[in-house]
Design a protein around this motif. Structure first.
Motif, PDB file in Angstrom:
ATOM      1  N   LEU A 200       0.864  -1.244   0.042  1.00  0.00           N
ATOM      2  CA  LEU A 200       0.083  -0.067   0.112  1.00  0.00           C
ATOM      3  C   LEU A 200       0.722   1.223  -0.010  1.00  0.00           C
ATOM      4  CD1 LEU A 200      -2.911   0.909   0.186  1.00  0.00           C
ATOM      5  CD2 LEU A 200      -2.687   0.826   2.977  1.00  0.00           C
ATOM      6  N   THR A 203       6.024   1.762  -2.028  1.00  0.00           N
ATOM      7  CA  THR A 203       6.379   2.421  -3.428  1.00  0.00           C
ATOM      8  C   THR A 203       5.255   3.395  -3.813  1.00  0.00           C
ATOM      9  OG1 THR A 203       5.252   0.154  -4.306  1.00  0.00           O
ATOM     10  CG2 THR A 203       7.470   0.075  -4.019  1.00  0.00           C
ATOM     11  N   ASN A 204       4.446   3.641  -2.932  1.00  0.00           N
ATOM     12  CA  ASN A 204       3.357   4.653  -3.416  1.00  0.00           C
ATOM     13  C   ASN A 204       4.218   6.033  -3.906  1.00  0.00           C
ATOM     14  OD1 ASN A 204       1.336   6.939  -2.740  1.00  0.00           O
ATOM     15  ND2 ASN A 204       0.119   5.084  -2.519  1.00  0.00           N
ATOM     16  N   GLU A 205       3.674   6.706  -4.929  1.00  0.00           N
ATOM     17  CA  GLU A 205       4.358   7.659  -5.368  1.00  0.00           C
ATOM     18  C   GLU A 205       4.159   8.971  -4.494  1.00  0.00           C
ATOM     19  OE1 GLU A 205       2.765   5.675  -7.194  1.00  0.00           O
ATOM     20  OE2 GLU A 205       4.036   5.273  -8.859  1.00  0.00           O
TER      21      GLU A 205
ATOM     22  N   LYS B   6       2.303   3.355 -10.913  1.00  0.00           N
ATOM     23  CA  LYS B   6       1.769   1.938 -10.282  1.00  0.00           C
ATOM     24  C   LYS B   6       1.568   1.776  -8.879  1.00  0.00           C
ATOM     25  CE  LYS B   6       4.278  -2.396 -10.319  1.00  0.00           C
ATOM     26  NZ  LYS B   6       5.718  -3.132 -10.537  1.00  0.00           N
ATOM     27  N   GLY B   7       2.549   2.508  -8.024  1.00  0.00           N
ATOM     28  CA  GLY B   7       2.398   2.412  -6.590  1.00  0.00           C
ATOM     29  C   GLY B   7       0.772   2.642  -6.191  1.00  0.00           C
ATOM     30  N   LEU B   8       0.238   3.707  -6.941  1.00  0.00           N
ATOM     31  CA  LEU B   8      -1.136   4.166  -6.382  1.00  0.00           C
ATOM     32  C   LEU B   8      -1.977   2.958  -6.934  1.00  0.00           C
ATOM     33  CD1 LEU B   8      -1.169   7.940  -7.623  1.00  0.00           C
ATOM     34  CD2 LEU B   8      -1.287   6.934  -5.294  1.00  0.00           C
ATOM     35  N   VAL B  10      -1.662  -0.187  -7.332  1.00  0.00           N
ATOM     36  CA  VAL B  10      -1.237  -1.318  -6.542  1.00  0.00           C
ATOM     37  C   VAL B  10      -2.021  -1.231  -5.090  1.00  0.00           C
ATOM     38  CG1 VAL B  10       0.556  -2.659  -5.054  1.00  0.00           C
ATOM     39  CG2 VAL B  10       0.735  -2.316  -7.601  1.00  0.00           C
ATOM     40  N   GLY B  11      -1.796   0.114  -4.667  1.00  0.00           N
ATOM     41  CA  GLY B  11      -2.311   0.571  -3.330  1.00  0.00           C
ATOM     42  C   GLY B  11      -3.877   0.656  -3.448  1.00  0.00           C
ATOM     43  N   VAL B  14      -5.138  -2.927  -3.173  1.00  0.00           N
ATOM     44  CA  VAL B  14      -5.079  -3.424  -1.645  1.00  0.00           C
ATOM     45  C   VAL B  14      -6.361  -3.066  -0.936  1.00  0.00           C
ATOM     46  CG1 VAL B  14      -3.947  -3.407   0.384  1.00  0.00           C
ATOM     47  CG2 VAL B  14      -2.603  -3.598  -1.588  1.00  0.00           C
TER      48      VAL B  14
END
Lengths: 379, 207
Positions: A200, A203-205, B6-8, B10-11, B14
């Motif tokens: 979550l 690696t969240n930008e 990508k992180g957003l 994937v988050g 979740v």
């Protein structure tokens, strides 16, 4: 990056600094804590932490009562980690009185301290991301996991947060098989939560943009300011009281001390994730190796506890840093001097150095990344 | 594969999994609807102390020895010993107050009690409308039967009951042994004349 007011051509606009007071009643200050901030536009030019709103005179009260009676008060210092606080106080008293603790009790203490580290770090990074603007979601995921550990604490000690669990020379309640099984289940499930949480957040930008290169604490300043715990380790100071002092049975357990490369808010976030993974390793070993035997030294009496004259300093690696108790005894039923070295308070002293030059919104997450608890700062 | 944002994504996946999963999996839905549903508290769970009595509330286990009053860290216990008409202590409390607005539920009173008279309750719904007097628990509020203690903390109560029974038996056995010894001694010893009953009345002084 920060727009320097000096880039504006001189003489075009007349500006002045603005003094504002963040807190004491503000959700981002993690309790009743005030920051007097001098702002130049949005940029912090000076910051003065104002503490004392939650002062309860704990040290003086403890000097007026029996040695054991201070134990429940230590729960209320850093109310997230009453188990660790109990341990630090018990360790100081045991050092002073020369009490030997049974091995099983030492293992139980390690289990309890590491579980409280897990739940403290989980909620600390949850709160940090809350400060970044991730409203609720990561915090509630962290709290969901923390609740399992608190349920375990309640099953063992009777209370979720104010555990009052440790006694001089051992622990109050021995762990039975059902309790050990419960602890093993928590330890087995925790990595799943961590993996999900990292997916979550790590690696969240948005998290990267907000936290990287913000609030850098240089290694030299961390050492000079006697900063301890995850904040110091994120700045590259490899210092862990568990490794240095080897109190309890930490010399029998294998674990690493993660160290951060930069010392910014992101490192302080990530170091906590890594520390949780190390804690799980410790817990697995402790739950595997825990020996049979008594959980309390029988010769230590609850009432009429006699303390030889002298002084002693007991310290542990609490989840927030080095927590120490300095006790001076005159041989009576009460301590002559009772002093606490609170990690939250000392880590707070470098807040201004980390905040200057950053925007006011960054000051909030820098404070969040120190992970203070006002019960411990003000005592 | 790495792409911007990508992180957003994937988050968000979740969060979506947790949201949808909360409808299907018990371990993703952890809350209960409180007043209708309640979570069973563990046996060790503690809130405020209460006093145990065996058969009738007139005879509590408490002997008003005031050890808990002295050892209580925030000093929230107040005890006055009961006395009969002649002023002789009756070994039970006349007044036993616990100010639950001061009590910090630390359990030290329970640990120091030598008579197993005070124990921790696990009733947590203690809200009151008044701030002052309602938050002081008096002797009648505090007294609860041993059956209640057995009901809320079975393991602990069994342990206490066994220990108290063994102590009582040991005491009775000791008493019987002492009586038997005394009887044997009395039988063995020659009959001694009774000592003079009372000191003689003071002689009237001649004035």
């Amino acid at each position: 990056m920060i727009a320097e007011p000096s880039t504006i051509p001189a003489g075009t606009i007349s500006t002045q600094t603005l003094e504002i007071s963040i807190g004491p009643q503000h959700p981002s200050t993690h309790g009743v804590f005030r920051m007097d901030v001098v702002l130049d536009g949005e940029v912090v030019r000076a910051l003065k932490p104002v503490v004392g709103y939650l002062h309860r005179n704990h040290e003086q009260i403890a000097e007026k009562m029996a040695w054991l009676a201070s134990m429940p008060y230590t729960d209320r210092l850093d109310y997230f980690n009453s188990m660790s606080n109990n341990w630090a106080y018990a360790l100081a008293v045991e050092k002073l009185a020369g009490i030997k603790v049974p091995v099983r009790a030492e293992y139980i203490r390690v289990i309890m301290a590491e579980l409280s580290r897990l739940q403290n770090h989980a909620s600390a990074i949850g709160f940090l991301l809350q400060d970044c603007g991730a409203w609720g979601t990561p915090l509630l995921y962290a709290f969901k996991e923390r609740e399992k550990i608190l349920d375990f604490f309640e099953t063992v000690s009777g209370s979720r947060m104010m555990c009052n669990y440790m006694r001089f020379g051992g622990v109050r309640v021995d762990l039975n098989d059902a309790m050990l099984a419960m602890a093993r289940k928590i330890v087995a499930e925790f990595p799943k939560f961590l993996d999900e949480f990292e997916k979550l957040m790590t690696t969240n930008e948005v998290v990267l943009a907000r936290c990287q290169r913000v609030g850098i604490l240089p290694k030299e300043l961390a050492i000079a300011g006697s900063i301890s715990g995850p904040v110091a380790r994120a700045s590259g100071v490899e210092y862990d009281v568990r490794k240095v002092d080897k109190y309890g049975v930490y010399d029998r357990l294998e674990f690493g001390v993660p160290v951060g490369p930069v010392g910014d808010v992101y490192d302080r976030y990530y170091i906590r994730v890594l520390e949780m993974r190390e804690s799980i390793k410790i817990l697995q070993q402790a739950l595997r190796d825990i020996p049979a035997g008594p959980a309390q030294a029988v010769e230590v009496k609850l009432r009429g506890f006699k303390m030889p004259a002298g002084d002693g300093y007991g310290r542990i690696e609490g989840p927030k840093g080095e927590l120490g108790f300095y006790l001076v005894s005159e041989g009576g039923p009460k301590p002559y001097r009772y002093h606490i070295r609170p990690p939250s308070f000392i880590n707070l002293t470098v807040l201004e150095d980390m905040c200057i030059g950053h925007k006011v919104a960054d000051a909030i997450i820098i404070l969040g990344s120190i992970d203070i608890v006002l019960g411990e700062v003000d005592r | 594969m790495n792409y911007p944002g990508k992180g957003l994504v994937v988050g968000l996946a979740v969060t979506a999994r947790n949201f949808v999963g909360s409808y299907f999996y018990k371990d993703r839905l952890v809350t209960v609807q409180y007043p209708e549903e309640r979570i069973q508290t563990p046996e060790n769970s503690r809130t405020f102390p209460f006093l145990v009595f065996e058969d009738s509330p007139d005879k509590p286990r408490c002997t008003a020895c005031k050890i808990c009053e002295v050892e209580c860290p925030p000093k929230c216990i107040y005890i006055v010993m009961d006395r009969d008409e002649k002023g002789k202590p009756r070994q039970q409390p006349k007044v036993f107050d616990i100010d639950i607005s001061v009590c910090m539920q630390c359990q030290i009173c329970v640990e120091v009690c030598p008579f197993d008279a005070i124990k921790m309750d696990n009733a947590y719904e203690k809200s009151k409308y008044e701030r002052f007097d309602a938050l002081v628990e008096r002797l009648p509020d505090l007294l609860k039967p041993n059956t209640y203690y057995r009901a809320i903390k079975p393991t602990e109560a069994t342990e206490v009951d066994t220990r108290l029974k063994a102590e009582a038996e040991a005491k009775a056995a000791k008493k019987a042994a002492a009586a038997a010894a005394a009887a044997a001694k009395a039988a063995a010893a020659p009959v001694t004349p009774a000592p003079p009953a009372a000191p003689a009345a003071p002689k009237p002084t001649e004035s």
